[in-house]
Design a protein around this motif. Structure first.
Motif, PDB file in Angstrom:
ATOM      1  N   MET A 112      35.149  -6.857  -7.296  1.00 61.81           N
ATOM      2  CA  MET A 112      35.368  -5.414  -7.194  1.00 61.81           C
ATOM      3  C   MET A 112      35.083  -4.724  -8.529  1.00 61.81           C
ATOM      4  SD  MET A 112      38.974  -3.573  -6.236  1.00 61.81           S
ATOM      5  CE  MET A 112      39.799  -4.423  -7.584  1.00 61.81           C
ATOM      6  N   ALA A 113      35.624  -5.275  -9.618  1.00 63.72           N
ATOM      7  CA  ALA A 113      35.435  -4.659 -10.936  1.00 63.72           C
ATOM      8  C   ALA A 113      33.981  -4.729 -11.379  1.00 63.72           C
ATOM      9  CB  ALA A 113      36.339  -5.358 -11.952  1.00 63.72           C
ATOM     10  N   PHE A 114      33.285  -5.792 -10.994  1.00 62.71           N
ATOM     11  CA  PHE A 114      31.890  -5.997 -11.406  1.00 62.71           C
ATOM     12  C   PHE A 114      31.016  -4.818 -11.006  1.00 62.71           C
ATOM     13  CE2 PHE A 114      27.625  -7.817 -10.575  1.00 62.71           C
ATOM     14  CZ  PHE A 114      27.336  -8.313 -11.830  1.00 62.71           C
ATOM     15  N   PHE A 115      31.154  -4.383  -9.754  1.00 60.97           N
ATOM     16  CA  PHE A 115      30.284  -3.315  -9.251  1.00 60.97           C
ATOM     17  C   PHE A 115      30.811  -1.921  -9.605  1.00 60.97           C
ATOM     18  CE2 PHE A 115      29.227  -6.898  -6.464  1.00 60.97           C
ATOM     19  CZ  PHE A 115      27.849  -6.907  -6.607  1.00 60.97           C
ATOM     20  N   LEU A 116      32.124  -1.746  -9.570  1.00 58.81           N
ATOM     21  CA  LEU A 116      32.676  -0.413  -9.832  1.00 58.81           C
ATOM     22  C   LEU A 116      32.391   0.045 -11.254  1.00 58.81           C
ATOM     23  CD1 LEU A 116      36.125  -0.601  -8.007  1.00 58.81           C
ATOM     24  CD2 LEU A 116      34.188   0.849  -7.405  1.00 58.81           C
ATOM     25  N   ASN A 117      32.502  -0.864 -12.222  1.00 58.00           N
ATOM     26  CA  ASN A 117      32.313  -0.467 -13.616  1.00 58.00           C
ATOM     27  C   ASN A 117      30.883  -0.053 -13.925  1.00 58.00           C
ATOM     28  OD1 ASN A 117      34.771  -0.498 -15.143  1.00 58.00           O
ATOM     29  ND2 ASN A 117      34.894  -2.678 -14.760  1.00 58.00           N
ATOM     30  N   PHE A 118      29.927  -0.541 -13.154  1.00 57.38           N
ATOM     31  CA  PHE A 118      28.537  -0.148 -13.393  1.00 57.38           C
ATOM     32  C   PHE A 118      28.356   1.349 -13.182  1.00 57.38           C
ATOM     33  CE2 PHE A 118      24.352   0.817 -11.570  1.00 57.38           C
ATOM     34  CZ  PHE A 118      23.552   0.491 -12.655  1.00 57.38           C
ATOM     35  N   PHE A 119      28.965   1.871 -12.137  1.00 54.38           N
ATOM     36  CA  PHE A 119      28.796   3.290 -11.808  1.00 54.38           C
ATOM     37  C   PHE A 119      29.799   4.185 -12.536  1.00 54.38           C
ATOM     38  CE2 PHE A 119      27.014   1.042  -8.175  1.00 54.38           C
ATOM     39  CZ  PHE A 119      25.792   1.682  -8.039  1.00 54.38           C
ATOM     40  N   PHE A 120      30.760   3.578 -13.225  1.00 56.90           N
ATOM     41  CA  PHE A 120      31.812   4.367 -13.853  1.00 56.90           C
ATOM     42  C   PHE A 120      31.697   4.415 -15.384  1.00 56.90           C
ATOM     43  CE2 PHE A 120      36.198   4.960 -15.426  1.00 56.90           C
ATOM     44  CZ  PHE A 120      36.506   6.153 -14.790  1.00 56.90           C
ATOM     45  N   SER A 121      31.485   3.260 -16.003  1.00 66.64           N
ATOM     46  CA  SER A 121      31.593   3.163 -17.461  1.00 66.64           C
ATOM     47  C   SER A 121      30.555   3.994 -18.209  1.00 66.64           C
ATOM     48  CB  SER A 121      31.485   1.690 -17.895  1.00 66.64           C
ATOM     49  OG  SER A 121      32.534   0.933 -17.348  1.00 66.64           O
ATOM     50  N   SER A 181      27.538   9.233  -9.253  1.00 67.60           N
ATOM     51  CA  SER A 181      28.355   8.055  -9.560  1.00 67.60           C
ATOM     52  C   SER A 181      29.729   8.152  -8.909  1.00 67.60           C
ATOM     53  CB  SER A 181      28.511   7.906 -11.074  1.00 67.60           C
ATOM     54  OG  SER A 181      27.256   7.712 -11.693  1.00 67.60           O
ATOM     55  N   GLY A 182      30.313   9.344  -8.907  1.00 68.17           N
ATOM     56  CA  GLY A 182      31.613   9.533  -8.262  1.00 68.17           C
ATOM     57  C   GLY A 182      31.566   9.252  -6.780  1.00 68.17           C
ATOM     58  N   VAL A 183      30.494   9.655  -6.132  1.00 71.68           N
ATOM     59  CA  VAL A 183      30.335   9.381  -4.696  1.00 71.68           C
ATOM     60  C   VAL A 183      30.268   7.881  -4.446  1.00 71.68           C
ATOM     61  CG1 VAL A 183      28.768   9.614  -2.731  1.00 71.68           C
ATOM     62  CG2 VAL A 183      29.217  11.586  -4.207  1.00 71.68           C
ATOM     63  N   VAL A 184      29.500   7.172  -5.280  1.00 64.29           N
ATOM     64  CA  VAL A 184      29.353   5.723  -5.099  1.00 64.29           C
ATOM     65  C   VAL A 184      30.675   4.998  -5.358  1.00 64.29           C
ATOM     66  CG1 VAL A 184      28.168   3.663  -5.914  1.00 64.29           C
ATOM     67  CG2 VAL A 184      26.903   5.797  -5.684  1.00 64.29           C
ATOM     68  N   VAL A 185      31.388   5.381  -6.421  1.00 68.73           N
ATOM     69  CA  VAL A 185      32.675   4.750  -6.734  1.00 68.73           C
ATOM     70  C   VAL A 185      33.661   4.947  -5.581  1.00 68.73           C
ATOM     71  CG1 VAL A 185      34.707   4.848  -8.240  1.00 68.73           C
ATOM     72  CG2 VAL A 185      32.404   4.867  -9.230  1.00 68.73           C
ATOM     73  N   THR A 186      33.689   6.139  -5.013  1.00 73.59           N
ATOM     74  CA  THR A 186      34.578   6.410  -3.883  1.00 73.59           C
ATOM     75  C   THR A 186      34.226   5.535  -2.691  1.00 73.59           C
ATOM     76  OG1 THR A 186      34.807   8.718  -4.609  1.00 73.59           O
ATOM     77  CG2 THR A 186      35.481   8.204  -2.359  1.00 73.59           C
ATOM     78  N   ALA A 187      32.940   5.411  -2.399  1.00 70.24           N
ATOM     79  CA  ALA A 187      32.494   4.601  -1.268  1.00 70.24           C
ATOM     80  C   ALA A 187      32.845   3.125  -1.463  1.00 70.24           C
ATOM     81  CB  ALA A 187      30.987   4.764  -1.074  1.00 70.24           C
ATOM     82  N   LEU A 188      32.595   2.603  -2.662  1.00 67.42           N
ATOM     83  CA  LEU A 188      32.918   1.207  -2.943  1.00 67.42           C
ATOM     84  C   LEU A 188      34.418   0.949  -2.860  1.00 67.42           C
ATOM     85  CD1 LEU A 188      30.512   0.466  -5.945  1.00 67.42           C
ATOM     86  CD2 LEU A 188      30.304  -0.380  -3.604  1.00 67.42           C
ATOM     87  N   SER A 189      35.213   1.936  -3.268  1.00 68.07           N
ATOM     88  CA  SER A 189      36.671   1.800  -3.198  1.00 68.07           C
ATOM     89  C   SER A 189      37.149   1.780  -1.754  1.00 68.07           C
ATOM     90  CB  SER A 189      37.338   2.943  -3.960  1.00 68.07           C
ATOM     91  OG  SER A 189      36.939   2.948  -5.322  1.00 68.07           O
ATOM     92  N   LEU A 190      36.564   2.601  -0.904  1.00 67.59           N
ATOM     93  CA  LEU A 190      36.946   2.636   0.509  1.00 67.59           C
ATOM     94  C   LEU A 190      36.660   1.299   1.191  1.00 67.59           C
ATOM     95  CD1 LEU A 190      35.724   6.225   1.468  1.00 67.59           C
ATOM     96  CD2 LEU A 190      38.098   5.432   1.413  1.00 67.59           C
ATOM     97  N   VAL A 191      35.594   0.634   0.768  1.00 69.22           N
ATOM     98  CA  VAL A 191      35.257  -0.671   1.348  1.00 69.22           C
ATOM     99  C   VAL A 191      36.380  -1.678   1.090  1.00 69.22           C
ATOM    100  CG1 VAL A 191      33.671  -2.636   1.166  1.00 69.22           C
ATOM    101  CG2 VAL A 191      32.772  -0.314   1.214  1.00 69.22           C
ATOM    102  N   GLN A 192      37.075  -1.537  -0.050  1.00 68.12           N
ATOM    103  CA  GLN A 192      38.129  -2.473  -0.410  1.00 68.12           C
ATOM    104  C   GLN A 192      39.356  -2.376   0.500  1.00 68.12           C
ATOM    105  OE1 GLN A 192      37.887  -4.966  -2.639  1.00 68.12           O
ATOM    106  NE2 GLN A 192      35.753  -4.292  -2.832  1.00 68.12           N
ATOM    107  N   LEU A 193      39.412  -1.361   1.343  1.00 61.64           N
ATOM    108  CA  LEU A 193      40.531  -1.262   2.285  1.00 61.64           C
ATOM    109  C   LEU A 193      40.528  -2.407   3.293  1.00 61.64           C
ATOM    110  CD1 LEU A 193      40.590   2.594   2.965  1.00 61.64           C
ATOM    111  CD2 LEU A 193      42.191   1.254   1.582  1.00 61.64           C
TER     112      LEU A 193
END
Length: 412
Positions: free
Chosen positions: A236-245, A390-402
């Motif tokens: 989870m952290a691997f992909f999220l940090n790419f679009f956030f950091s 990037s915010g749109v992608v982070v939100t989408a990736l986070s929703l997948v974690q549900l």
């Protein structure tokens, strides 16, 4: 997302005055983190002042991220094999020496963008050793029942830095120039390095230290691979940090200076707001115990994506500051439970390696994120557009974690 408030009896057991070693660790963190942020704000503004080429500014972050990534696994191995207190001392002291070198360049009027990039790379190496040592030392000073609160208090000390650091940094740049800001940063890091030496911890000598470094790394990788919780968090952290950091670290200074036409104090205002949000988040988690940390963490991830998206639509400095303050509050709701989960479920002799593995994997794409952000800026993509997407992608990736039942069901 339920929580329970600790009783007064529990609080009495956790009085910092009764835990000498943890108290010194806390004091050291209160010098180290703000000192680092004083340096960081000064370095960022100096780079923006030296060159109008924003690719150089992006390279400042890229240069720090790459060696940090390369040496993190070694840093975790050192944390498990060597005295963690000594590692923290060397880390802070070496940073002070590096800032001293930068001051010499300033006094001789020879500082260039290349100097700042090289120093950033050396700071990245220092980070690679200090991060796993700090997070492996904390569980050795506290019982498991107090780890969430202990992590929160250490985070609170660390999050004073984005408040005190930029406030000092911005003010010192305005009053004393760059030599003033870097002199204060040097003094704070020296104090941090001295304070950590007062920690007296007799680490047990284990037979595992007789094993080769390669064997220990292999043991750590095998443990991490078989632990479904660790695997879930790292992926989870691997992909999220790419679009956030990259968009966050590079984006905020660029927006403040290029879009809002701000000053060093303007950037300090935004970073102070970030620090306040993070400090409040850490304080809240120090006062409560999460009953369902997994659900809380996933809810926080979704909120981070949404607030990051809103950041891109900011039209004033104060709107930007307010949004990032709420976002950094939410980041603490994610980071502290993750840290506590790993500390509670990992054998102590492997904590250094697990912390370095987490940092290595979670930041694996960060250098590429910095480079990609700098490239998009270079080809003319507006910084705010980069943040919105990037915010749109982070939100989408986070929703997948549900769908991640392992995280949703986790309890301390």
């Amino acid at each position: 997302m339920g929580v329970s408030v600790q009783t007064n009896q529990d609080m009495e057991k956790f009085l910092l005055a009764k835990n000498r070693n943890f108290l010194f660790l806390l004091i050291s963190a209160m010098f180290s983190a703000p000192g680092y942020y004083v340096y960081l704000l000064g370095c960022e503004w100096l780079m923006l002042t030296l060159s109008d080429n924003r690719v150089y500014f992006g390279m400042l972050f890229f240069a720090a991220a790459v060696p940090r990534l390369i040496f993190l696994t070694m840093g975790g191995l050192f944390a498990d094999r060597l005295n963690k207190r000594t590692i923290l001392f060397i880390s802070d002291f070496s940073r002070a020496v590096l800032i001293g070198a930068l001051l010499i360049f300033l006094w001789t009027d020879t500082v260039t963008s290349i100097h700042l990039i090289v120093l950033a790379a050396l700071f990245g190496i220092s980070d690679a050793f200090s991060y796993p040592a700090l997070n492996a030392l904390t569980p050795m000073l506290l019982p498991k029942a107090h780890l969430q609160r202990g992590n929160s208090i250490i985070q609170m000390a660390g999050q004073i830095s984005p408040i005190l650091g930029p406030a000092l940094g911005g003010s010192l740049i305005a009053l004393l120039g760059f030599t003033g800001v870097f002199s204060v940063a040097l003094a704070m890091l020296l104090l941090a390095s001295v304070t950590v030496l007062f920690i007296q911890l007799k680490e047990k000598k284990q037979d595992v230290q007789k094993v080769s470094a390669i064997a220990e790394l292999k043991e750590g990788f095998q443990y991490a691979r078989k632990n479904s919780l660790i695997v879930s968090i790292m992926i989870m952290a691997f992909f999220l940090n790419f679009f956030f950091s990259g968009p966050l670290s590079i984006g905020l200074p660029v927006i403040v200076k290029d879009i809002f036409q701000g000053t060093a104090l303007s950037l300090a205002t935004v970073e102070i707001a970030m620090g306040i949000g993070a400090l409040v988040g850490a304080a809240v988690l120090a006062a409560i115990t999460l009953k369902k940390p997994g659900k809380t963490m996933l809810a926080g991830l979704i909120a981070i994506g949404i607030f990051f998206l809103v950041t891109g639509f900011s039209t004033t400095l104060w709107q930007l500051a307010s949004t990032v303050a709420v976002m950094t509050f939410t980041i603490q709701v994610v980071n502290i439970p993750i840290m506590t989960m790993l500390q509670q479920t990992t054998p102590k002799h492997m904590l250094g390696r697990m912390m370095s593995f987490l940092m290595t994997v979670s930041t694996g794409l960060v250098p590429i994120s910095y480079a990609a952000t700098a490239f998009l800026l270079a080809v003319g993509i507006p910084m705010q557009t980069i943040i919105i997407v990037s915010g749109v992608v982070v939100t989408a990736l986070s929703l997948v974690q549900l769908k991640n039942k392992r995280l949703l069901s986790f309890r301390y």
